[in-house]
Design a protein around this motif. Structure first.
Motif, PDB file in Angstrom:
ATOM      1  N   UNK A  53      11.599  11.849   7.949  1.00  0.00           N
ATOM      2  CA  UNK A  53      10.916  10.900   8.844  1.00  0.00           C
ATOM      3  C   UNK A  53      11.796   9.677   9.079  1.00  0.00           C
ATOM      4  N   UNK A  54      12.397   9.158   8.007  1.00  0.00           N
ATOM      5  CA  UNK A  54      13.244   7.972   8.129  1.00  0.00           C
ATOM      6  C   UNK A  54      14.459   8.260   9.021  1.00  0.00           C
ATOM      7  N   UNK A  55      15.115   9.388   8.808  1.00  0.00           N
ATOM      8  CA  UNK A  55      16.278   9.756   9.623  1.00  0.00           C
ATOM      9  C   UNK A  55      15.854   9.955  11.086  1.00  0.00           C
ATOM     10  N   UNK A  56      14.698  10.575  11.291  1.00  0.00           N
ATOM     11  CA  UNK A  56      14.197  10.728  12.661  1.00  0.00           C
ATOM     12  C   UNK A  56      14.081   9.350  13.320  1.00  0.00           C
ATOM     13  N   UNK A 106       8.078   2.370   0.020  1.00  0.00           N
ATOM     14  CA  UNK A 106       8.308   2.569  -1.409  1.00  0.00           C
ATOM     15  C   UNK A 106       9.220   3.770  -1.651  1.00  0.00           C
ATOM     16  N   UNK A 107       8.934   4.877  -0.977  1.00  0.00           N
ATOM     17  CA  UNK A 107       9.722   6.092  -1.161  1.00  0.00           C
ATOM     18  C   UNK A 107      11.136   5.951  -0.589  1.00  0.00           C
ATOM     19  N   UNK A 108      11.287   5.188   0.488  1.00  0.00           N
ATOM     20  CA  UNK A 108      12.614   4.964   1.062  1.00  0.00           C
ATOM     21  C   UNK A 108      13.499   4.228   0.052  1.00  0.00           C
ATOM     22  N   UNK A 109      12.905   3.340  -0.713  1.00  0.00           N
ATOM     23  CA  UNK A 109      13.672   2.621  -1.740  1.00  0.00           C
ATOM     24  C   UNK A 109      14.154   3.592  -2.824  1.00  0.00           C
TER      25      UNK A 109
END
Length: 182
Positions: free
Chosen positions: A36-39, A117-120
């Motif tokens: 999701x973050x890369x998207x 939180x998960x991205x960290x």
């Protein structure tokens, strides 16, 4: 409009983004969050716009280019974003996910709090020494577009800004942030 330079996010470099894409995640939860973050990094959508992305927001033009045409949740201004191959691959990866199909969603987007939180966790796994948040993805897209000499009008349309002036202010803040971190 006054810029709060202390709140400007440091965008990812190309090498950091490549590392995120290649890095094997230790579990499915982080793999999905990374996707999701890369998207977001490669499409320039804000977190809430990614969360509300639906099949009806996708189209293909006469040349075969796939596009996102979606009004921004924040401003209702239409974003027009050509999809690169990797974001298309990510959409394909989740196309048959039964849970997402029931919800009408295209990507497994959690709450913004969980996402940040998960991205960290992912940043720590990848040894990226930046405070990654969902908004860093948007900054990363805008910076990459600018570095590839994409016209400000195209960046503005992709970001769904109401005016190019907003985009120019945004890009100036990013440049000032980069100069402080070099």
């Amino acid at each position: 409009m006054k810029i709060d330079k202390t709140n400007v996010k440091t965008p990812l470099t190309k090498s950091e983004l490549d590392l995120l894409i290649r890095k094997q995640m230790p579990n499915d939860r982080l793999d999905r969050i990374r996707d999701v973050f890369v998207f977001c990094c490669l499409a320039g959508l804000a977190f809430t716009d990614t969360d509300h992305l639906r099949r009806e927001h996708l189209s293909t033009d006469e040349q075969g280019t796939q596009w996102i045409h979606k009004p921004r949740e924040k401003t209702a201004v239409m974003s027009r974003i050509p999809l690169l191959p990797y974001p298309i691959k990510l959409l394909d990866k989740y196309a048959n996910d039964p849970e997402l199909q029931v919800k009408g969603k295209l990507l497994p987007v959690p709450s913004n709090q969980k996402m940040n939180s998960y991205i960290k966790e992912i940043a720590a796994i990848c040894n990226i020494g930046k405070n990654l948040t969902t908004h860093v993805a948007r900054h990363s897209w805008a910076t990459a577009a600018q570095k590839h000499n994409i016209p400000i009008s195209v960046i503005s349309a992709g970001m769904g800004h109401a005016s190019e002036r907003t985009t120019q202010i945004y890009m100036a803040a990013l440049e000032n942030s980069e100069n402080r971190h070099c």
